[in-house]
Write an enzyme that holds these catalytic residues in place. Structure first.
Site, PDB file in Angstrom:
ATOM      1  N   ASN A  77      39.933  71.187  53.303  1.00 48.31           N
ATOM      2  CA  ASN A  77      38.471  71.221  53.297  1.00 48.31           C
ATOM      3  C   ASN A  77      37.860  71.795  52.336  1.00 48.31           C
ATOM      4  OD1 ASN A  77      35.732  70.963  54.566  1.00 48.31           O
ATOM      5  ND2 ASN A  77      36.381  71.250  56.740  1.00 48.31           N
ATOM      6  N   ASP A  78      37.177  72.973  52.338  1.00 46.75           N
ATOM      7  CA  ASP A  78      36.409  73.575  51.280  1.00 46.75           C
ATOM      8  C   ASP A  78      36.764  73.100  49.649  1.00 46.75           C
ATOM      9  OD1 ASP A  78      34.702  74.601  53.134  1.00 46.75           O
ATOM     10  OD2 ASP A  78      35.729  76.753  53.387  1.00 46.75           O
ATOM     11  N   VAL A  79      38.007  73.293  49.746  1.00 39.08           N
ATOM     12  CA  VAL A  79      38.791  73.059  48.418  1.00 39.08           C
ATOM     13  C   VAL A  79      38.428  71.840  47.751  1.00 39.08           C
ATOM     14  CG1 VAL A  79      40.227  75.041  48.447  1.00 39.08           C
ATOM     15  CG2 VAL A  79      40.971  72.631  49.136  1.00 39.08           C
ATOM     16  N   TYR A  89      36.397  77.153  56.319  1.00 33.62           N
ATOM     17  CA  TYR A  89      36.098  78.459  56.448  1.00 33.62           C
ATOM     18  C   TYR A  89      34.545  78.811  55.952  1.00 33.62           C
ATOM     19  CZ  TYR A  89      40.962  79.301  56.827  1.00 33.62           C
ATOM     20  OH  TYR A  89      42.440  79.463  57.147  1.00 33.62           O
ATOM     21  N   ALA A  90      33.944  78.142  55.071  1.00 34.49           N
ATOM     22  CA  ALA A  90      32.687  78.398  54.553  1.00 34.49           C
ATOM     23  C   ALA A  90      31.576  77.998  55.725  1.00 34.49           C
ATOM     24  CB  ALA A  90      32.462  77.712  53.208  1.00 34.49           C
TER      25      ALA A  90
END
Length: 469
Positions: free
Chosen positions: A394-396, A433-434
């Site tokens: 996701n965030d990456v 997570y963000a």
């Protein structure tokens, strides 16, 4: 020094050399297993050698030996059970608990030795200074690691938890560390000085980790690991044990280097990490993509793309680990390779929940090591990639990181959005997570396959097999 003691000192030296070599072998996924085994063997030899020295000295009575052996047996049994039963997805929590145990043990050693030494004879700064550092670092590690494990396990919210006056409290605790350490050096036998120092450090461990969000947990784990090693090294100075100093220094140095690498990978400041609450500054969120069009695809659509692609880059994330679908992924990749498709895996430095998490997971399913490509190596190739297959990452992969004003601004990402075609396997449009929307999902070249990672990969393998047979 007796001949036996001299021999054991040389054994300690050999064990220290093996620890260094083992750490070097852990630098590569291909040799990491051997490095881990070598380091564990070296530490086991050092423990047995220490026991032999204790027997010769006769410093421990029968009751003491019973306590030591029971503790060793219990710890070994628990460690073996956890190593064999804990899933890879829970490994970060386990590492945090191990960090807590290491830090707590170092604190107990320092407190016990300082008290006994002060009662028996005057204690110099050569013991009290590392003793004070041991208590501070070890106690911070103990409570900080417990909070980190609770956040990872979901017992405590993974979101930053900030309360009014938190930074002022941390600054006051820092002053208490300095004052308490000076007090302890001046009066080594003071129980009150020990208590003040210990309580302040335990509180700081909580207030340091609570404000840190889940997106930054890989850095926190590395930092706490470095703290554990440093605390163990300080306890080695307190006890005068070279093997503890060497082992602790190795862990502390390796953890510090890894923390720096992880911080750079997430564009974070080490100073902010130490102070606490990094990545939590008030800022506008990423662009709201909730109303944007999302292109949903089915298994057959994706299977056709994969079967007729020249090259495919797989981007694994925590969703893959959570579904324990690494073996199904390896099976799909092998099937595509048999059909002439080139396969590579793009590994972000913080993929998963801890450094190296994804490398270990894929190695477990016998993915060839040369196919594991680091971010800086694979990013320039994405414009030539036919299909980027994102599985639970996701965030990456979020292009929002290239813009200012959101929780992941400036974080280096995998340039998945530059691939010719993108497929994302994910259960839902949920956040990472963000806690922000992933703009990759609304990219016109992105197709969303909404399914569990394991089931989706099994279905894809079956569909690809039907197309190529």
């Amino acid at each position: 020094m007796s001949p036996l003691e001299l021999v054991i000192r040389y054994v300690f030296l050999a064990a220290a050399a093996c620890l260094v070599l083992g750490l070097h072998l852990m630098n590569s996924p291909a040799t990491a297993r051997r490095g881990n085994l070598l380091s564990a063997t070296a530490m086991a030899v050092a423990i047995v050698s220490t026991g032999i020295l204790l027997v010769e000295d006769g410093a421990i009575d029968a009751t003491g030996w019973i306590v030591l052996l029971c503790g060793a047996a219990t710890g070994s049994a628990v460690g073996l059970y956890l190593a064999r039963s804990v899933a890879m997805t829970a490994m970060p929590q386990l590492v945090s608990i191990f960090n807590a145990v290491g830090g707590g043990a170092a604190v107990l050693l320092a407190v016990e030795h300082l008290q006994l030494s002060a009662d028996a004879s005057p204690v110099g700064a050569a013991v009290t200074v590392p003793g004070a550092l041991d208590i501070v670092i070890g106690a911070v590690t103990f409570t900080g690691s417990i909070i980190a494990a609770a956040k990872l396990q979901g017992i405590i919210s993974g979101s930053p938890i900030v309360f009014p006056g938190a930074r002022v409290l941390n600054a006051v605790l820092g002053l208490v560390f300095v004052g308490g350490s000076v007090w302890l050096v001046a009066q080594p036998g003071s129980v009150l000085a020990l208590t003040v120092l210990l309580v302040a450090a335990l509180i700081f461990g909580v207030t340091m980790v609570l404000p840190i969000g889940g997106a930054d947990m890989p850095v926190v784990i590395s930092l706490l690991n470095a703290f554990t090693g440093t605390a163990v090294a300080m306890s080695g100075f307190v006890l005068g044990e070279t093997i503890l100093i060497v082992a602790g220094a190795l862990v502390g140095a390796a953890g510090t280097i890894l923390t720096k690498l992880m911080a750079d990978a997430m564009n974070r400041s080490l100073l902010n990490i130490i102070v606490g609450g990094f990545g939590t500054a008030d800022a506008p969120d990423a662009a709201d993509t909730s109303g944007a069009d999302v292109r949903s695809v089915n298994v057959d659509d994706v299977a056709i793309q994969l079967a007729y692609a020249r090259n495919v880059v797989v981007v694994p994330g925590y969703g893959l680990a959570a579904a324990q679908a690494q073996h199904e992924l390896a099976g799909l990749a092998e099937l595509l390779e048999e059909h002439g498709v080139s396969i590579n895996y793009a590994i972000h430095p913080v993929a998963g929940r801890m450094p190296g998490h994804m490398n270990v997971l894929l190695a477990e399913s016998n993915v060839p090591y040369p196919q594991l490509r680091e971010m800086d190596d694979i990013n320039p190739e994405f414009p030539q990639v036919d299909v980027a297959l994102v599985i639970g990452a996701n965030d990456v992969t979020n292009p929002a990181a290239r813009r200012a004003g959101n929780a992941i601004s400036g974080m280096p990402i995998l340039d998945v959005d530059k691939a010719r075609s993108i497929v994302v396997i994910k259960r839902s449009m949920g956040h990472g997570y963000a806690g922000i929307d992933n703009e990759l999902y609304t990219n016109p070249r992105t197709g969303m396959l909404f399914t569990d990672a394991k089931k989706g990969l099994i279905d894809l393998s079956a569909a690809v097999r039907s197309f190529v047979s």
